[in-house]
Design an enzyme around this catalytic site. Structure first.
Site, short mmCIF file in Angstrom:
data_model
loop_
_atom_site.label_atom_id
_atom_site.label_comp_id
_atom_site.label_asym_id
_atom_site.label_seq_id
_atom_site.Cartn_x
_atom_site.Cartn_y
_atom_site.Cartn_z
N SER A 119 0.84 -1.20 0.00
CA SER A 119 0.00 0.00 0.00
C SER A 119 0.87 1.25 0.00
O SER A 119 1.67 1.47 -0.90
CB SER A 119 -0.96 -0.05 1.20
OG SER A 119 -1.99 0.89 1.07
N ASP A 131 -9.68 -5.33 -4.34
CA ASP A 131 -9.07 -4.30 -3.49
C ASP A 131 -9.96 -3.07 -3.51
O ASP A 131 -10.09 -2.39 -4.53
CB ASP A 131 -7.67 -3.96 -4.01
CG ASP A 131 -6.87 -3.11 -3.04
OD1 ASP A 131 -7.46 -2.21 -2.41
OD2 ASP A 131 -5.66 -3.34 -2.92
N HIS A 183 -7.51 -5.76 -0.12
CA HIS A 183 -6.32 -4.93 0.05
C HIS A 183 -5.35 -5.54 1.05
O HIS A 183 -4.14 -5.55 0.83
CB HIS A 183 -6.74 -3.53 0.50
CG HIS A 183 -5.62 -2.54 0.54
ND1 HIS A 183 -4.90 -2.18 -0.57
CD2 HIS A 183 -5.10 -1.82 1.58
CE1 HIS A 183 -3.98 -1.29 -0.25
NE2 HIS A 183 -4.07 -1.06 1.05
#
Length: 323
Positions: free
Chosen positions: A144, A274, A303
């Site tokens: 991320s 995601d 995610h």
């Protein structure tokens, strides 16, 4: 390969985040920590330590495993800490690797400073840790926001230090919608994040972890309260001002030129469900910009798939490293 609908993701995220926000408050937290000398404390599995970055910010790190082992450096997501890599660090430690992870400035146990909450400082802080430990030919793994940090570090500081790069649900090339990135997310979504964080950070973090981050808002998904609480714990350990300013860093930083300049083999992993970083405007574009990329998209994974499906992700990273 089925790609997640960008339009659907925008609507879901907008609805979820805006209901969380009661008001948007100006962040004025001015917490600072004095610079300290580099220290290290022995531990059962290795050591933890602190290094002082160029601007005096104190960065906490973990360094486990044989010092002559191949190093793997982990970069965590927003608003978490190096604890988010527990599963991966233990797995690769058991395989004989040297595993290193740090807490980003303002996150976890690192200094809760007022300044430097941007990708250039994040990457410079990583460089301070890497140089302090003299890590060379390391594999860097970023999730991320940490994927953006690892990308910027590799592009700006990684020559002779980075052997391979792994991006998991990563934010590059750029998240926000612009004229050059029409498939990005509108700024209203990130304004909603800021408003919700300022209004009730604790509730916001709980809602993110119990909903879109791990896909626990999907029908038929088994919810883990322990994962939710651990995410919330990590987030609340960090500083509100760092997390507030970090939203701009992860959403508005353009990594296009960084990606183009990276020559090391790069594994790009992303879930097609995601709900935080839509796959079509991130992994798919990043893989096209990188010189030597392998793209793998997982059907139905969220995610936070490195936690919810650690066995799958760990195996694929190991195969990439050893391949």
């Amino acid at each position: 390969m089925i790609l997640h609908s960008i339009a659907s993701t925008r609507r879901n995220m907008m609805a979820g985040t805006m209901t969380l926000a009661a008001t948007a408050a100006a962040m004025g937290a001015k917490t600072a920590e004095a610079a300290t000398k580099q220290t290290a404390t022995s531990g059962a599995s290795g050591k933890t330590g602190r290094v002082t970055a160029k601007d005096g910010t104190v960065i906490f790190y973990k360094d486990w495993g044989p010092k002559d082992g191949e190093p793997i450096v982990f970069h965590h997501g927003w608003p978490l800490s190096s604890d988010d890599w527990d599963n991966q660090m233990l797995f690769f430690l058991s395989k004989g690797y040297r595993v290193v992870a740090h807490d980003r400035r303002g996150h976890g146990r690192s200094g809760q400073v007022s300044e430097g909450h941007d990708m250039d400082h994040y990457a410079s802080d990583v460089a301070a840790v890497v140089e302090h430990l003299d890590l060379r030919n390391a594999v860097h793994v970023g999730h991320s926001t940490g994927g953006g940090e690892a990308t910027r570090y590799t592009a700006k500081h990684g020559k002779g230090r980075v052997s391979k790069l792994v991006l998991i649900g990563a934010v590059p090339p750029i998240m926000i919608k612009t004229a050059e990135n029409p498939g990005g997310l509108p700024v209203d979504i990130f304004d909603g994040f800021r408003a919700a964080l300022a209004a009730n950070r604790s509730q916001f973090y709980y809602d993110v972890a119990s909903g879109p981050f791990y896909g626990f808002n999907r029908d038929g998904v088994k919810v883990s309260e322990a994962m939710i609480q651990n995410w919330w714990r990590q987030g609340m350990t960090g500083a509100a001002n760092a997390h507030y300013l970090g939203i701009k860093a992860f959403s508005e930083t353009d990594f296009t030129e960084d990606l183009k300049s990276i020559e090391v083999p790069t594994l790009v992993l992303h879930g097609d469900d995601d709900q935080v970083v839509p796959v079509a405007d991130s992994a798919v574009l990043s893989a096209k910009l990188l010189k030597n990329a392998t793209l793998k998209i997982y059907k139905g994974l969220p995610h936070g798939m490195a936690t919810t499906h650690a066995d799958i992700i760990n195996a694929d990273i190991l195969n990439f490293i050893e391949g």
